[in-house]
Enzyme design. Sequence first.
Site, PDB file in Angstrom:
ATOM      1  N   ARG A  21      41.492  45.263  41.507  1.00 38.54           N
ATOM      2  CA  ARG A  21      40.791  44.168  40.985  1.00 38.54           C
ATOM      3  C   ARG A  21      40.886  42.848  41.880  1.00 38.54           C
ATOM      4  NH1 ARG A  21      39.232  45.985  36.225  1.00 38.54           N
ATOM      5  NH2 ARG A  21      37.696  44.199  35.986  1.00 38.54           N
ATOM      6  N   GLU A  51      51.105  32.059  51.464  1.00 39.72           N
ATOM      7  CA  GLU A  51      49.904  31.204  51.471  1.00 39.72           C
ATOM      8  C   GLU A  51      49.462  30.954  52.943  1.00 39.72           C
ATOM      9  OE1 GLU A  51      52.374  29.139  49.251  1.00 39.72           O
ATOM     10  OE2 GLU A  51      51.023  28.451  47.675  1.00 39.72           O
ATOM     11  N   THR A 108      33.193  42.308  44.297  1.00 41.00           N
ATOM     12  CA  THR A 108      34.378  42.584  43.950  1.00 41.00           C
ATOM     13  C   THR A 108      34.533  44.014  44.273  1.00 41.00           C
ATOM     14  OG1 THR A 108      33.298  43.137  42.118  1.00 41.00           O
ATOM     15  CG2 THR A 108      34.264  41.260  41.511  1.00 41.00           C
TER      16      THR A 108
END
Length: 586
Positions: free
Chosen positions: A271, A59, A262
């Site tokens: 994806r 993160e 995307t």
Amino acid sequence: MADFLIRGSLADVDPEVAELIQLEHARQLDKLILIASESYVPAAVREAEGSVFQNIYAEGYPHAETIGLTEAEVLDYERQLPFYRRNGDRRYYKGVEYCNLVEALAQRRAAEVFCPPNLTPEQIFVNVQPLSGAVANLAIYEALTQPGDTVMTLDLLHGGHLSHGSPVSVTGRRQRIVHYQVNEETELLDYEEIYELAQRERPKMIIAGYTSYPWAPDFQRFREIADSVGAYLMADIAHTAGMAAAGVYPNPVGIAHVTSFTTHKTLMGPRGAIIITTDPEIAKKIDRAVFPGLQGGPHFNKIAGMATMLKIAKTDAFKALQQQIARNAVALSEGFKANGLRVVHGGTNTHMVLLDCKCIAQRDGVPLMGNPASRILDLVGIVCNRNTIPGDKDAAHPSALRFGTPWVTQRGLTEGDMREIADVVALVLKTAVPFAIQGRRGMTYSARVDFDALREGVRRVSALVAKAGRDYTLPPLTYPHVWHRGNGKSVLEVRGEHAPAFLDIVLAQPVSDLRVGERREGHLLGRDRVPHCSATVTRTVQGYALDVPAEYADWARQWLRALSDGFVIFDQSCVDEPIPGPVTVA
Ligand code: DSN
């Protein structure tokens, strides 16, 4: 000793999932896929996605000093690793030195691929962490608008996207959404109308870029409109990012305040999604909105896949592919028109074509709708999706089909093949007899087509499939679960709970009264209940065995399966009457 690393291939550990993957892969190769938002992701990208980067939590973001580094600088391990040990990064976990580098590599490659001529990659800020396009768009709303602000986007029914403020999306709930539409007559964006709407509504943000509007917007014109009311311009090029990367579609980077896309549509990557801006202050807000605003740990396996995909996007082969995708879409559109079909919005200069089904067939005022049309074409071997178009009243009842050319172009099909696809679509759908059924939840639209047309369509699609390229990394695969294939044997088994009622209708003589071991001579009925061939039926423990003359075996198997699927006309005089089913015809 127990093997807690759970070694073993997928086929060893989980043959069920391994088989499903094989079947799905075979389906993908055995049909012509014209879903505009799909493409065949290269094996190299999938390999990166399946890598051990999957295992890592990281993160946060790489050290700020990696922004603007060249690819060679990012990959200079002798410099980067001591730098990491001494300075750390903006993450909560250790053990992320290579995550930092793969993220910086993906960012740099994206900056290079989408760098307009008047800027340098160092001036482009890239976030590669959004898990999907909808999250990327939501992050932009979060970064640039406040609840209650006005956002101006294209109406979903005219080609916009759910994440462009549809009431069923969170993007449509907190901001005040106003929609622009395409011009009623031309079905094209009308910049005067959009300008006037902006003056009236004073939006904080305007979105340009679409999922089912087939023409490239004029981003410069949109920026002028945004500037005239002090709004941000957001470009959503999810569908067309690969084309923009190849120069086949306008690149909004440097024009729009922020661009999202995307990475798995025309870009052919994993994806996920990317957000780009040239404004360092906006970049900071976007980064915070993505993490910690909306997401936790980034998916590093996907970021690795993105880096690989962006390397591919720089190649001449990729550019040639994108050019051919655009040429193929034009050929498909022209092919539809040559068959007298109505192409919505008048044509295309992207990868997609919208086809109005209402104009293909009507019966007693009931039009052919997108849902049955897409299901019928799937049986033919052409995979596309139903889509709304201007004039549709709600998203639940789209009256059109959307076709896209990325996948078939990747497989080597060209303009002549697109015309053949258009001919097959026209051949089959022109025989459609639509009907509507009033259900508890409203009207359901369906249709049935002529069986001979369906069979002819299958034959012609099979010829295209045989010609289309396959992934050389795979063994030859055949999708077994299609209605038209069989082994040529003249004894068919019909099984399933509906088999007795089904056979009572499709045979000249009822058979549901037969007991196990009993047989009855009879005939199999063809269209309009005309006896087509003899059929001896024997009741078996599992169901019924139908013995038909060898020369009718293929026909009988396909006819019975098509009747079971429910999309061929059995009796013209009562098309909407259902035949009991489904049944298994083995
Ligand atoms: N589902 C995509 C499409 O098909 O356009 C958009 O999110």
